[in-house]
Design an enzyme around this catalytic site. Sequence first.
Site, PDB file in Angstrom:
ATOM      1  N   HIS A 129       0.807  -1.216   0.000  1.00 15.08           N
ATOM      2  CA  HIS A 129       0.000   0.000   0.000  1.00 15.08           C
ATOM      3  C   HIS A 129       0.843   1.269   0.000  1.00 15.08           C
ATOM      4  CE1 HIS A 129      -3.317  -2.777   0.763  1.00 15.08           C
ATOM      5  NE2 HIS A 129      -4.030  -1.844   0.187  1.00 15.08           N
ATOM      6  N   CYS A 156      -9.900  -1.647 -11.879  1.00 18.32           N
ATOM      7  CA  CYS A 156      -8.919  -0.764 -11.235  1.00 18.32           C
ATOM      8  C   CYS A 156      -7.788  -1.619 -10.673  1.00 18.32           C
ATOM      9  CB  CYS A 156      -9.568   0.064 -10.123  1.00 18.32           C
ATOM     10  SG  CYS A 156     -10.365  -0.903  -8.838  1.00 18.32           S
TER      11      CYS A 156
END
Length: 753
Positions: A367, A680
Amino acid sequence: MPLSVGAPRQLLRRLREVMAVQESAQARLDKVVVLIASNMVAEVCSLYLRRREGSLELFATEGLNPEAVHSTHLKQGEGLVGLIAEHGEPKQFADAQHHPAFSYRPETGEEVYHSFLGVPILRGGHTIGVLTVQNRTMRVYSDEEVEALQTTAMVLAETIASGGLAMTEEVAAEARRDLAARFAGVPISEGVALGHIVLHEPRIVVTRLIAEDIELERRRLAQAIEELTGMIDNMLERGDMARAGEHREVLEAFRMFAHDHGWRRRLDEALLTGLTAEAAVQRVRNDTRARMLRMPDPHIRDRLYDIDDLSNRLLRLLAGGIGTGAAGSLPQDAIVVARTMGPAELLDYDRQRLRALVLEEGGTQSHVAIVARALGIPAVTQVKGMLEAVEPGDAAILDADSGELHVRPTQEVVAAYSDKVRFRARRQAQYAALRTIPAVTLDNERLGLHINAGLLFDLPHLDQSGADGIGLFRTELQFMISSTFPRLEEQTRLYKAILDAAGDRPVVFRSLDVGGDKVLPYFRGSHEENPAIGWRAIRMALDRPALFRTQIRALLRAAHGRELRVMLPMIADISELKAARGLIDRELTILKRHGRPEPKKLMVGAMIEVPALLWQLDQVLPLADFASVGSNDLMQFLFAADRGNERVSERFDSLNPAALKALRQIVQAADRHGVPLNLCGEMAGKPLEAMAVIGLGYRSISMAPASVGPVKAMILSLDAGDLQERLDEWLESKNTSLREDLKRFATEKGVQI
């Protein structure tokens, strides 16, 4: 005659007095060698420092011919002094002249001295000089004398490092500046940056070296070690660290060192020589690094990272808990380097000054990598050995296209990259010229290009990139950077600001997706062996409906009079979609009952990222107003490869026929049910992967803002129908990846990838 008890401390006290006098560096060094010779009852004391070409130069002496100062030079490994520098450890000889390594230098006049003791002056485990004493008589120096000379050498090293001796600091810096270094890593966000190094976890420069009260220093160190071990234990118990994997192995190594009795004993011994707690930590670190650097076993050398990290953490605790580099004064062109980092920590940095990110550990789909791409900064991970070779303020160039980091680059390298930066600027100008041109293929297929976002500062990228909207707004980022759970009013304000900035363009809000590696600092989860497939996302929302309903309430209020799109992450079963829609409908009913304005239109979508949903598409899609494929999680779950674990994250290719068939199955099901579909994730932002996705039939994709230009250039040069026919053939082949086939197609057809 050996040193008396307490003599080392007396030597350090007098050394501090000499260093405090405001006079030239040479004058102070001349006094230092006189002081050492006097205290150690030695007839000679000499100080050698490393010069830029690697030779050791005699900088000061008491007892040898003064004319030899700055005239005598020894190569690495030459003479007894060179031998000590090469091995990085103390050596003594009762009859030095008969040792095979003895190098006779007539200008020094040292032929009359027999006994010899020398210790390396270490900084970061590397030898920057040698300190010696000599006597005419043959003798063996005591352990106390060796310890006293080592402690004095350490004080000199730290004084040089902190700039306390301007001339010697220039010598040390000269040697380091000449050592241009190149490191290789794995790109996570493309681009080129020229700037200066900033350490995410700043090193502490030890300036207070000599203790006033040894017992006080022992208590300070004991307290800091207790805090350190407690901190490590707490991190190991945290949900995001409690799983097996590299981060846990690192912390287990920290805990092993922190509890090691030998390490603690060496720290205490250093304290007893008269050093402060900080200086003792630095002394033990330098000695340990020097030994480990010279060991042939690479696994032992790898433990250098743990020694450095542990020592730096301990020094920061002793200094009162200094924060990260984000809290300091950043240069205008900061290239931040770290062993590892969380996404919230990266967001702490001033984005006007942040130029690039370099990590030693972490996967390309972690992340923090996603946030780096969202920020549009060049970033590279898995750059091994970098931290021990860089210093704050070092000039550096990061080529995140090739994964190369150049530290202290030569003028030739700087010139080459300056040209590359200018070329990239021209290419970006070409992409900018495409901003207002619709993304239409050569065979007239219109593509929707959307950006991924997560914070308010992402919104200018909408206009800058020419995107059609926000295909994925990660609502969890607001929660991750907050110190407390954002209240209803805070969430409402943010969502309203996002919708205001987007105007008529669509925004897809993904409901709170935390858990796994996305940990909220104020939300303590239980230990999970596999958090990525554990209690996270929609599972947490359904088990803690108050959190989910508060967020839905904020979204409904923010979107009054406008269209609202809410996407539900991590749906694994049709029952989860039904339950979540039930909670959303309940909030909408309450809104109407109280006469509050409601959204003009509410659309609820399902995120397809759990493989089990591939066999429930005909049941799930009729219940969804739209769907979005989360390619990052879908790929890691399909291949059972943790995207944050560098050991396995690169073991599969997203262009594997199995993965592409799964994606084709989804788009075919969406077409059957007439459900709008978006993809996505990282596949959408890479021109080659995006080309494959378009060939499968996807007509809406969402990516990092910086990827819109390159992907649009690819679309404008692509015949989607031609590619689709080729893909149908390739998917039936026995290849384990279609990457090379797609590259050949692009070359043959002139597709810009």
